[in-house]
Motif scaffolding. Structure first.
Motif, PDB file in Angstrom:
ATOM      1  N   ASP A 245       3.865  -6.812  10.496  1.00 52.44           N
ATOM      2  CA  ASP A 245       3.376  -5.546  11.029  1.00 52.44           C
ATOM      3  C   ASP A 245       1.936  -5.227  10.640  1.00 52.44           C
ATOM      4  N   HIS A 246       1.568  -5.469   9.388  1.00 54.48           N
ATOM      5  CA  HIS A 246       0.283  -4.949   8.911  1.00 54.48           C
ATOM      6  C   HIS A 246      -0.947  -5.590   9.557  1.00 54.48           C
ATOM      7  N   ILE A 247      -0.940  -6.906   9.614  1.00 54.02           N
ATOM      8  CA  ILE A 247      -2.164  -7.572  10.075  1.00 54.02           C
ATOM      9  C   ILE A 247      -2.006  -8.133  11.480  1.00 54.02           C
TER      10      ILE A 247
ATOM     11  N   GLY B  30       8.317  -5.362  14.434  1.00 52.16           N
ATOM     12  CA  GLY B  30       7.680  -4.040  14.431  1.00 52.16           C
ATOM     13  C   GLY B  30       7.375  -3.604  13.022  1.00 52.16           C
ATOM     14  N   ILE B  31       6.931  -2.350  12.882  1.00 52.56           N
ATOM     15  CA  ILE B  31       6.638  -1.828  11.547  1.00 52.56           C
ATOM     16  C   ILE B  31       7.951  -1.796  10.768  1.00 52.56           C
ATOM     17  N   VAL B  32       7.896  -2.310   9.574  1.00 55.01           N
ATOM     18  CA  VAL B  32       9.103  -2.527   8.774  1.00 55.01           C
ATOM     19  C   VAL B  32       9.955  -1.253   8.660  1.00 55.01           C
ATOM     20  N   HIS B  33       9.310  -0.095   8.567  1.00 55.83           N
ATOM     21  CA  HIS B  33      10.075   1.149   8.407  1.00 55.83           C
ATOM     22  C   HIS B  33      10.645   1.671   9.730  1.00 55.83           C
ATOM     23  N   ILE B  34      10.258   1.050  10.801  1.00 52.75           N
ATOM     24  CA  ILE B  34      10.843   1.426  12.087  1.00 52.75           C
ATOM     25  C   ILE B  34      11.942   0.427  12.442  1.00 52.75           C
TER      26      ILE B  34
ATOM     27  N   GLY C  42       7.886  -3.781  -0.349  1.00 49.40           N
ATOM     28  CA  GLY C  42       6.530  -3.795  -0.893  1.00 49.40           C
ATOM     29  C   GLY C  42       5.596  -2.973  -0.034  1.00 49.40           C
ATOM     30  N   ASP C  43       5.923  -1.699   0.087  1.00 53.80           N
ATOM     31  CA  ASP C  43       5.111  -0.794   0.897  1.00 53.80           C
ATOM     32  C   ASP C  43       5.459   0.631   0.505  1.00 53.80           C
ATOM     33  N   SER C  44       4.447   1.457   0.297  1.00 59.04           N
ATOM     34  CA  SER C  44       4.720   2.785  -0.263  1.00 59.04           C
ATOM     35  C   SER C  44       5.482   3.704   0.692  1.00 59.04           C
ATOM     36  N   HIS C  45       5.441   3.438   1.979  1.00 56.94           N
ATOM     37  CA  HIS C  45       6.150   4.317   2.921  1.00 56.94           C
ATOM     38  C   HIS C  45       7.618   3.956   3.095  1.00 56.94           C
ATOM     39  N   THR C  46       8.131   3.169   2.171  1.00 56.81           N
ATOM     40  CA  THR C  46       9.556   2.843   2.157  1.00 56.81           C
ATOM     41  C   THR C  46      10.401   4.103   2.040  1.00 56.81           C
TER      42      THR C  46
ATOM     43  N   GLY D 207       0.184   6.212  16.704  1.00 57.07           N
ATOM     44  CA  GLY D 207       0.950   5.090  16.165  1.00 57.07           C
ATOM     45  C   GLY D 207       1.354   5.323  14.730  1.00 57.07           C
ATOM     46  N   SER D 208       1.764   4.276  14.033  1.00 53.51           N
ATOM     47  CA  SER D 208       2.143   4.227  12.616  1.00 53.51           C
ATOM     48  C   SER D 208       3.616   4.524  12.361  1.00 53.51           C
ATOM     49  N   CYS D 209       4.049   4.206  11.137  1.00 55.67           N
ATOM     50  CA  CYS D 209       5.452   4.411  10.767  1.00 55.67           C
ATOM     51  C   CYS D 209       5.788   5.879  10.603  1.00 55.67           C
ATOM     52  N   THR D 210       4.771   6.756  10.636  1.00 60.36           N
ATOM     53  CA  THR D 210       5.052   8.194  10.581  1.00 60.36           C
ATOM     54  C   THR D 210       5.489   8.693  11.954  1.00 60.36           C
TER      55      THR D 210
ATOM     56  N   GLY E 272       2.855  -2.766  15.938  1.00 59.69           N
ATOM     57  CA  GLY E 272       2.272  -3.111  14.642  1.00 59.69           C
ATOM     58  C   GLY E 272       1.671  -1.883  13.989  1.00 59.69           C
ATOM     59  N   CYS E 273       1.077  -2.078  12.798  1.00 58.86           N
ATOM     60  CA  CYS E 273       0.484  -0.956  12.059  1.00 58.86           C
ATOM     61  C   CYS E 273      -0.866  -0.548  12.644  1.00 58.86           C
ATOM     62  N   SER E 274      -1.566  -1.532  13.165  1.00 56.15           N
ATOM     63  CA  SER E 274      -2.795  -1.271  13.908  1.00 56.15           C
ATOM     64  C   SER E 274      -3.798  -0.426  13.124  1.00 56.15           C
ATOM     65  N   MET E 275      -4.295   0.611  13.758  1.00 62.08           N
ATOM     66  CA  MET E 275      -5.380   1.396  13.188  1.00 62.08           C
ATOM     67  C   MET E 275      -4.930   2.346  12.082  1.00 62.08           C
ATOM     68  N   CYS E 276      -3.645   2.303  11.730  1.00 58.72           N
ATOM     69  CA  CYS E 276      -3.226   3.100  10.582  1.00 58.72           C
ATOM     70  C   CYS E 276      -3.961   2.623   9.339  1.00 58.72           C
ATOM     71  N   LEU E 277      -4.170   1.306   9.227  1.00 56.75           N
ATOM     72  CA  LEU E 277      -4.896   0.821   8.051  1.00 56.75           C
ATOM     73  C   LEU E 277      -6.010  -0.157   8.388  1.00 56.75           C
ATOM     74  N   GLY E 278      -6.180  -0.462   9.664  1.00 60.03           N
ATOM     75  CA  GLY E 278      -7.357  -1.246  10.050  1.00 60.03           C
ATOM     76  C   GLY E 278      -7.471  -2.607   9.406  1.00 60.03           C
TER      77      GLY E 278
ATOM     78  N   SER F 175      -1.143   9.091  12.080  1.00 65.93           N
ATOM     79  CA  SER F 175      -0.712   8.300  10.921  1.00 65.93           C
ATOM     80  C   SER F 175      -0.576   9.185   9.676  1.00 65.93           C
ATOM     81  N   ASN F 176      -0.590   8.584   8.496  1.00 63.11           N
ATOM     82  CA  ASN F 176      -0.245   9.337   7.298  1.00 63.11           C
ATOM     83  C   ASN F 176      -1.330   9.390   6.226  1.00 63.11           C
ATOM     84  N   ARG F 177      -2.399   8.626   6.383  1.00 62.03           N
ATOM     85  CA  ARG F 177      -3.420   8.613   5.328  1.00 62.03           C
ATOM     86  C   ARG F 177      -4.810   8.808   5.893  1.00 62.03           C
TER      87      ARG F 177
ATOM     88  N   GLY G  79     -12.312   5.189   4.289  1.00 62.72           N
ATOM     89  CA  GLY G  79     -12.232   3.778   4.654  1.00 62.72           C
ATOM     90  C   GLY G  79     -10.871   3.332   5.154  1.00 62.72           C
ATOM     91  N   ARG G  80      -9.913   4.238   5.229  1.00 64.01           N
ATOM     92  CA  ARG G  80      -8.547   3.843   5.572  1.00 64.01           C
ATOM     93  C   ARG G  80      -8.437   3.149   6.935  1.00 64.01           C
ATOM     94  N   GLN G  81      -9.180   3.661   7.916  1.00 63.97           N
ATOM     95  CA  GLN G  81      -8.982   3.109   9.259  1.00 63.97           C
ATOM     96  C   GLN G  81      -9.984   2.004   9.591  1.00 63.97           C
TER      97      GLN G  81
HETATM   98  S1  SF4 Z   1       1.568   3.432   6.579  1.00 61.52           S
HETATM   99 FE1  SF4 Z   1       0.537   2.405   8.226  1.00 61.52          FE
HETATM  100  S2  SF4 Z   1       0.089   0.425   7.340  1.00 61.52           S
HETATM  101 FE2  SF4 Z   1       1.669   1.299   6.067  1.00 61.52          FE
HETATM  102  S3  SF4 Z   1       3.591   0.542   6.948  1.00 61.52           S
HETATM  103 FE3  SF4 Z   1       3.111   2.516   7.886  1.00 61.52          FE
HETATM  104  S4  SF4 Z   1       2.059   1.992   9.767  1.00 61.52           S
HETATM  105 FE4  SF4 Z   1       1.993   0.216   8.457  1.00 61.52          FE
END
Ligand code: SF4
Lengths: 469, 201
Positions: free
Chosen positions: A62-64, A106-110, A127-131, A344-347, A405-411, A427-429, A433-435
């Motif tokens: 998802d991330h890259i 897809g994004i792991v949390h989805i 291994g991701d804080s949005h778990t 987008g994003s897992c949020t 994918g995560c796309s521009m949530c973390l660039g 997104s959530n952050r 420099g996040r995006q």
């Molecule tokens: S916060 Fe963004 S980068 Fe992290 S898992 Fe969710 S969509 Fe992906």
């Protein structure tokens, strides 16, 4: 004396005490992705260990992963190397991989909830804080670092100290045009970005119970933005209805037995909490962030505060934020021009997010010069949106409709801001420099507010823009 | 896996001022494009050390007077944001041995401890005094005593805090839990058949 869901789940999964005083906790389900797992598999190989319970780990990319062209080899050689590495690791160690051709990527949390892997009463690590997202089902879900990914792979356990539990009760009715995203942005703004350190957040009360499962995921997702590593909602009939029939859920008699267990796991009515905070839903209005952490938010009709108005502890960060964002205290965000709209994003990239925004986007056009991209959270979301014709509405409005994918949530892939562009983002952050651009500026808001910003070209009150719907 | 106990850290220190320094700032996601942690040190604080064009911003880490510093001094809520272990890995790989800050985000703190990077928490006024001291006298030796939880630097001396299990782990060389976790594998095996959770089809 009653127990909270957190304590019930914790006690059930505690293997024992470790010499340093922490608890060895059994992890029911482990989720991995391409960015934080390769080093863990590397450590495993260095130590000559294998994956202890390969059937309890599930992988996705998802991330890259690119969201535009998906033909391998990817143009981005590192993205290509990462997906190949994960493929190899999963096949070497016998782990299920929701690879791109599976239609389940897809994004792991989805993906976890969509596949029915996320279940009530279990412990989940990734291994991701949005778990914390998975807490929406009444699971206790931890974001972990790579060394802990190694620990879970090698032993299905990890070392942890128990958390305190704060009940966050939300009461009353949300106004029209106010969404789950606004609730959580408001909670974080009120309790602070590190207010949750040491706590698990239990979201409760009539407003939370009234939310759909997908809305609950939006709330639990951002627990970490308030400093709480874990966030959850007690499972109820909605939870079971959402899960029923999903691929990895029990079937037939086993389903019935599971539901009996899942009902028991909810916090007891007389459970004791370390802290309780109460919020009134009717006071919450559409919220937008103006700064460089998710706690720096205001209601759409408010003005950006001056650092002096804030508690002392928040002032230096507020000054830094104003400087970075090139905003002035006293300024309103409504009317602020944007250059990019990211949906987008897992949020907020689940089916209900796209459905809700599509009601307003139908027949409208993205303002001239705005780069608008919509990135479904999973191939599953993408497929349902296509069946419902939602992708078409977004495309006709002028959104670039991408692959999951995560796309521009973390660039991490080429989906990035350029220079100091301002992005209205679901997104959530909003960290510096996040995006993807060191000087890029992120304004967090609900998906419908992103749609409103996209069609007007500026931060707008969606309730006014879409008044005629 | 026996690791050397970590009882005290001494060295020169460099200030990275500010509160809420998040993991995206410690290591921007663009530089996590790797399958190993090797070489990450180079990208530590990349976006605040260099302009987008690649020119140095004269960040303290790059100032000659702080060269060779092994202790990082920062503000409140250090390491908030993502769970990426790339952040403490970058700090360790850039040559740092410890962090002194106001307090830490939980996941960052745990990740750092596992790597043997002690993160001690100091009161705001002590942090300010320490920052001032190392700014004016960068050659000051800073000593962190993990047993007594005490920082001394020149004439300064102040208490710090650390979660007891982390302190215990560092002092006894058990900060990386893997050996202890593996030791209980038989018990874990017997629990596994009862523990809830989805299983691969
Ligand atoms: S916060 Fe963004 S980068 Fe992290 S898992 Fe969710 S969509 Fe992906």
């Amino acid at each position: 004396m009653g127990k909270t869901l957190f304590h019930k789940v914790w006690d059930r999964h505690a293997v024992g005490k470790l010499p340093d005083g922490s608890t060895q906790l059994f992890i029911g389900t482990h989720l991995i992705h391409e960015v934080t797992s390769p080093q863990a598999f590397g450590m495993l190989r260095d130590l000559g260990l294998k994956v202890a319970f390969p059937k309890r780990t599930f992988a996705t990319v998802d991330h890259i992963v690119p969201t535009d062209q998906r033909v391998e080899p990817f143009q981005d050689t590192l993205a290509d190397a990462m997906i190949k590495e994960l493929r190899k690791n999963c096949s070497d160690f016998g782990v299920t991989f929701f690879d791109i051709p599976s239609g389940k990527q897809g994004i792991v949390h989805i993906v976890g909830p969509e596949q029915g892997i996320t279940q009530p009463g279990t412990t989940i690590a990734c291994g991701d804080s949005h778990t914390s997202t998975h807490g929406a089902f009444g699971a206790v879900a931890f974001g972990i670092g790579t060394s802990q990914v190694r620990d879970v792979l090698a032993t299905q356990t990890m070392a942890l100290s128990p958390l305190k539990v704060r009940k966050i009760e939300v009461r009353g009715t949300l106004g029209p045009g106010v969404y789950a995203k606004d609730i959580i942005l408001h909670i974080i703004r009120t309790l602070g970005v590190n207010g949750g350190t040491g706590y698990a957040y239990e979201y409760a009360g009539p407003t939370i119970e009234g939310l759909s499962i997908e809305e609950r995921m939006t709330i639990c997702n951002m627990s970490i933005e308030g400093g709480a590593r874990v966030g959850y909602v007690n499972p109820d009939e909605k939870t079971f209805a959402y899960l029923k029939g999903r691929p990895y859920c029990p079937k037939g008699k086993e389903w019935d037995a599971a539901v009996v267990e899942w009902r028991k796991v909810a916090s007891d009515p007389d459970a004791v909490y370390d802290d309780v905070k109460i919020f009134e839903a009717s006071e919450i209005r559409p919220t937008v962030t103006w700064g460089i952490n998710p706690g720096q938010g205001i209601f759409i009709d408010e003005a950006i505060p001056s650092p002096e108005q804030l508690p002392e502890a928040d002032r230096s960060s507020a000054k830094e934020a104003l400087e970075f964002m090139k905003f002035k205290a006293g300024q309103k965000l409504a009317g602020q021009k944007i250059q990019v709209a990211f949906f987008g994003s897992c949020t907020n990239a689940r089916v209900s997010d796209f459905v809700e925004a599509s009601k307003f986007l139908k027949g409208r056009k993205v303002a001239q010069g705005i780069r608008a991209i919509a990135v479904p959270g999973s191939q599953g979301v993408s497929k349902i949106c296509a069946e419902m014709g939602i992708d078409k509405i977004f495309r006709e409005a002028g959104f670039d409709w991408r692959e999951a994918g995560c796309s521009m949530c973390l660039g991490m892939n080429p989906d990035q801001l350029v220079g100091d562009e301002i992005c209205a983002s679901s997104s959530n952050r909003n960290f510096k420099g996040r995006q993807g651009s060191p000087t890029g500026r992120t304004l967090l808001m609900s998906p419908v507010m992103v749609a409103a910003a996209a069609v007007t070209g500026e931060v707008s009150d969606a309730r006014k823009v879409f008044a005629q719907n | 896996m026996s690791l050397a106990p970590i009882q005290q850290i001494s060295g020169r220190a460099v200030p990275v001022e500010g509160d809420d320094i998040d993991t995206d700032r410690i290591i921007p996601a663009r530089y996590m494009r790797c399958v190993t942690f090797d070489g990450l040190g180079e990208f530590l604080f990349r976006d605040i050390r260099q302009t987008p064009e690649g020119n140095s911003t004269n960040h303290p880490i790059d100032q000659p007077k702080f060269e060779g510093a092994t202790i990082l001094v920062s503000g409140m809520n250090f390491g908030c944001g993502s769970s990426r272990e790339h952040a403490p890995q970058a700090i360790v790989r850039a040559g740092f041995k410890a962090v002194i800050a106001g307090n830490y985000a939980e996941i960052f703190f745990g990740n750092s401890t596992t790597l043997g990077l002690p993160c001690v928490a100091a009161k705001k006024e002590d942090l300010q005094a320490l920052t001032q001291l190392i700014q004016s006298e960068p050659s000051t030796m800073v000593k962190i005593d993990l047993e007594k939880l005490l920082v001394t630097a020149g004439k300064l001396s102040f208490p710090v805090t650390m979660k007891a299990s982390a302190q215990q782990g560092l002092l006894t060389g058990r900060y990386d839990a893997i050996a202890d976790l593996l030791a209980n594998l038989p018990k874990v095996q017997s629990m596994a058949s009862l523990a809830p959770g989805a299983a691969a089809l």
